[in-house]
Design a protein around this motif. Structure first.
Motif, mmCIF file in Angstrom:
data_model
loop_
_atom_site.group_PDB
_atom_site.id
_atom_site.type_symbol
_atom_site.label_atom_id
_atom_site.label_comp_id
_atom_site.label_asym_id
_atom_site.label_seq_id
_atom_site.Cartn_x
_atom_site.Cartn_y
_atom_site.Cartn_z
ATOM 1 N N ARG A 142 -10.299 5.627 -4.748
ATOM 2 C CA ARG A 142 -9.195 6.267 -4.027
ATOM 3 C C ARG A 142 -9.508 7.733 -3.745
ATOM 4 O O ARG A 142 -9.194 8.250 -2.680
ATOM 5 N N GLU A 143 -10.159 8.405 -4.697
ATOM 6 C CA GLU A 143 -10.520 9.812 -4.495
ATOM 7 C C GLU A 143 -11.649 9.963 -3.483
ATOM 8 O O GLU A 143 -11.638 10.882 -2.680
ATOM 9 N N ARG A 144 -12.625 9.057 -3.531
ATOM 10 C CA ARG A 144 -13.795 9.183 -2.663
ATOM 11 C C ARG A 144 -13.544 8.638 -1.268
ATOM 12 O O ARG A 144 -14.037 9.169 -0.287
ATOM 13 N N TYR A 145 -12.786 7.547 -1.158
ATOM 14 C CA TYR A 145 -12.521 6.906 0.132
ATOM 15 C C TYR A 145 -11.021 6.764 0.363
ATOM 16 O O TYR A 145 -10.492 5.654 0.421
ATOM 17 N N PRO A 146 -10.276 7.861 0.514
ATOM 18 C CA PRO A 146 -8.819 7.755 0.649
ATOM 19 C C PRO A 146 -8.381 7.061 1.944
ATOM 20 O O PRO A 146 -7.322 6.438 1.988
ATOM 21 N N GLU A 147 -9.206 7.114 2.982
ATOM 22 C CA GLU A 147 -8.823 6.511 4.260
ATOM 23 C C GLU A 147 -8.893 4.991 4.219
ATOM 24 O O GLU A 147 -8.263 4.323 5.031
ATOM 25 N N SER A 148 -9.624 4.427 3.270
ATOM 26 C CA SER A 148 -9.771 2.972 3.175
ATOM 27 C C SER A 148 -8.685 2.318 2.332
ATOM 28 O O SER A 148 -8.581 1.092 2.332
ATOM 29 N N HIS A 149 -7.908 3.087 1.595
ATOM 30 C CA HIS A 149 -6.861 2.587 0.697
ATOM 31 C C HIS A 149 -7.411 1.507 -0.246
ATOM 32 O O HIS A 149 -6.902 0.385 -0.287
ATOM 33 N N PRO A 150 -8.441 1.832 -1.013
ATOM 34 C CA PRO A 150 -9.043 0.819 -1.888
ATOM 35 C C PRO A 150 -8.147 0.397 -3.037
ATOM 36 O O PRO A 150 -8.348 -0.679 -3.601
ATOM 37 N N GLU A 151 -7.135 1.202 -3.367
ATOM 38 C CA GLU A 151 -6.260 0.833 -4.482
ATOM 39 C C GLU A 151 -5.431 -0.405 -4.163
ATOM 40 O O GLU A 151 -4.925 -1.066 -5.070
ATOM 41 N N ALA A 152 -5.315 -0.755 -2.884
ATOM 42 C CA ALA A 152 -4.546 -1.931 -2.492
ATOM 43 C C ALA A 152 -5.405 -3.196 -2.441
ATOM 44 O O ALA A 152 -4.877 -4.288 -2.284
ATOM 45 N N LEU A 153 -6.706 -3.055 -2.587
ATOM 46 C CA LEU A 153 -7.596 -4.217 -2.500
ATOM 47 C C LEU A 153 -7.603 -5.010 -3.804
ATOM 48 O O LEU A 153 -7.534 -4.428 -4.887
ATOM 49 N N THR A 154 -7.690 -6.307 -3.672
ATOM 50 C CA THR A 154 -7.774 -7.184 -4.844
ATOM 51 C C THR A 154 -8.759 -8.297 -4.551
ATOM 52 O O THR A 154 -9.108 -8.558 -3.398
ATOM 53 N N GLY A 155 -9.184 -8.954 -5.593
ATOM 54 C CA GLY A 155 -10.017 -10.140 -5.462
ATOM 55 C C GLY A 155 -11.292 -9.914 -4.685
ATOM 56 O O GLY A 155 -12.033 -8.947 -4.912
ATOM 57 N N ASN A 156 -11.561 -10.799 -3.737
ATOM 58 C CA ASN A 156 -12.798 -10.758 -2.972
ATOM 59 C C ASN A 156 -12.890 -9.507 -2.100
ATOM 60 O O ASN A 156 -13.992 -8.976 -1.888
ATOM 61 N N ALA A 157 -11.762 -9.035 -1.598
ATOM 62 C CA ALA A 157 -11.781 -7.812 -0.780
ATOM 63 C C ALA A 157 -12.233 -6.615 -1.616
ATOM 64 O O ALA A 157 -12.992 -5.762 -1.135
ATOM 65 N N TRP A 158 -11.813 -6.544 -2.873
ATOM 66 C CA TRP A 158 -12.223 -5.461 -3.763
ATOM 67 C C TRP A 158 -13.715 -5.582 -4.090
ATOM 68 O O TRP A 158 -14.440 -4.586 -4.126
ATOM 69 N N VAL A 159 -14.191 -6.795 -4.298
ATOM 70 C CA VAL A 159 -15.616 -7.014 -4.554
ATOM 71 C C VAL A 159 -16.436 -6.571 -3.344
ATOM 72 O O VAL A 159 -17.450 -5.874 -3.481
ATOM 73 N N GLU A 160 -16.004 -6.974 -2.148
ATOM 74 C CA GLU A 160 -16.720 -6.585 -0.924
ATOM 75 C C GLU A 160 -16.736 -5.068 -0.754
ATOM 76 O O GLU A 160 -17.741 -4.492 -0.339
ATOM 77 N N PHE A 161 -15.619 -4.421 -1.079
ATOM 78 C CA PHE A 161 -15.565 -2.957 -0.982
ATOM 79 C C PHE A 161 -16.543 -2.318 -1.960
ATOM 80 O O PHE A 161 -17.263 -1.392 -1.607
ATOM 81 N N LEU A 162 -16.559 -2.810 -3.191
ATOM 82 C CA LEU A 162 -17.487 -2.260 -4.187
ATOM 83 C C LEU A 162 -18.935 -2.419 -3.746
ATOM 84 O O LEU A 162 -19.746 -1.485 -3.874
ATOM 85 N N LEU A 163 -19.267 -3.579 -3.214
ATOM 86 C CA LEU A 163 -20.648 -3.812 -2.782
ATOM 87 C C LEU A 163 -20.983 -3.009 -1.530
ATOM 88 O O LEU A 163 -22.107 -2.529 -1.378
ATOM 89 N N ALA A 164 -20.012 -2.855 -0.627
ATOM 90 C CA ALA A 164 -20.268 -2.099 0.605
ATOM 91 C C ALA A 164 -20.444 -0.610 0.330
ATOM 92 O O ALA A 164 -21.198 0.070 1.035
ATOM 93 N N THR A 165 -19.765 -0.097 -0.691
ATOM 94 C CA THR A 165 -19.848 1.336 -0.984
ATOM 95 C C THR A 165 -20.828 1.658 -2.096
ATOM 96 O O THR A 165 -20.981 2.823 -2.462
ATOM 97 N N ALA A 166 -21.493 0.645 -2.633
ATOM 98 C CA ALA A 166 -22.516 0.886 -3.658
ATOM 99 C C ALA A 166 -23.692 1.607 -3.007
ATOM 100 O O ALA A 166 -23.908 1.493 -1.800
ATOM 101 N N PRO A 167 -24.459 2.360 -3.770
ATOM 102 C CA PRO A 167 -25.587 3.076 -3.185
ATOM 103 C C PRO A 167 -26.583 2.116 -2.537
ATOM 104 O O PRO A 167 -26.908 1.073 -3.104
ATOM 105 N N SER A 168 -27.035 2.462 -1.361
ATOM 106 C CA SER A 168 -27.889 1.553 -0.596
ATOM 107 C C SER A 168 -29.307 1.490 -1.139
ATOM 108 O O SER A 168 -30.013 0.525 -0.895
#
Length: 156
Positions: free
Chosen positions: A89-115
């Motif tokens: 939430r602090e790093r990506y406030p525009e994406s509203h990651p605090e509202a993500l759950t389940g597979n969407a949260w997993v996809e967000f974590l993997l998409a924002t992990a260091p490349s």
């Protein structure tokens, strides 16, 4: 002294007094102003960066606390997920990651992990699912490694 000889009435050559160091020449004033402006700008940038990365230092210290209390139970995984969501939430406030759950949260974590590092989908899925399943499907050490990897790539 001969009054008829005008050269005899002249005094010796006197050198001017050497100039003091004060007041400085205009170039030194300009250099001092530029140095003060540069030091002020650098201080402001450093403080701004420290304020911007305060969440990162806080997340690292909370991760260290979680590492000391690592347990293979759902409550511990909930705390780890909460920490990751707060950091997201602090790093990506525009994406509203605090509202993500389940597979969407997993996809967000993997998409924002260091490349430059490979994040494991299975560990991320197990990290998220272990927070709400009665039986834990991953080791806390693997979840901590993933969280450390994810947080390490988030610093501004």
């Amino acid at each position: 002294m001969n009054p008829q000889d005008p050269l005899s009435q002249l005094r010796d050559i006197h050198l001017p007094d050497p100039g003091g160091f004060w007041p400085p020449a205009p170039g030194w004033w300009l250099l001092a102003i530029l140095a003060i402006a540069l030091i002020s700008a650098l201080t402001w940038l450093i403080l701004k960066r420290r304020r911007r990365n305060r969440w990162f230092r806080s997340a690292r210290s909370e991760l260290a606390l979680l590492e000391r209390s690592a347990a293979a139970d759902a409550r511990w995984f909930v705390q780890l997920n909460t920490l990751l969501k707060q950091a997201a939430r602090e790093r990506y406030p525009e994406s509203h990651p605090e509202a993500l759950t389940g597979n969407a949260w997993v996809e967000f974590l993997l998409a924002t992990a260091p490349s430059h590092r490979v994040a494991s989908r299975t560990v991320a899925e197990a990290l998220v699912e272990s927070a709400w399943r009665p039986s834990v499907s991953t080791e806390p050490a693997q979840a901590l490694a993933f969280a450390r990897l994810w947080l390490g790539g988030q610093k501004c």
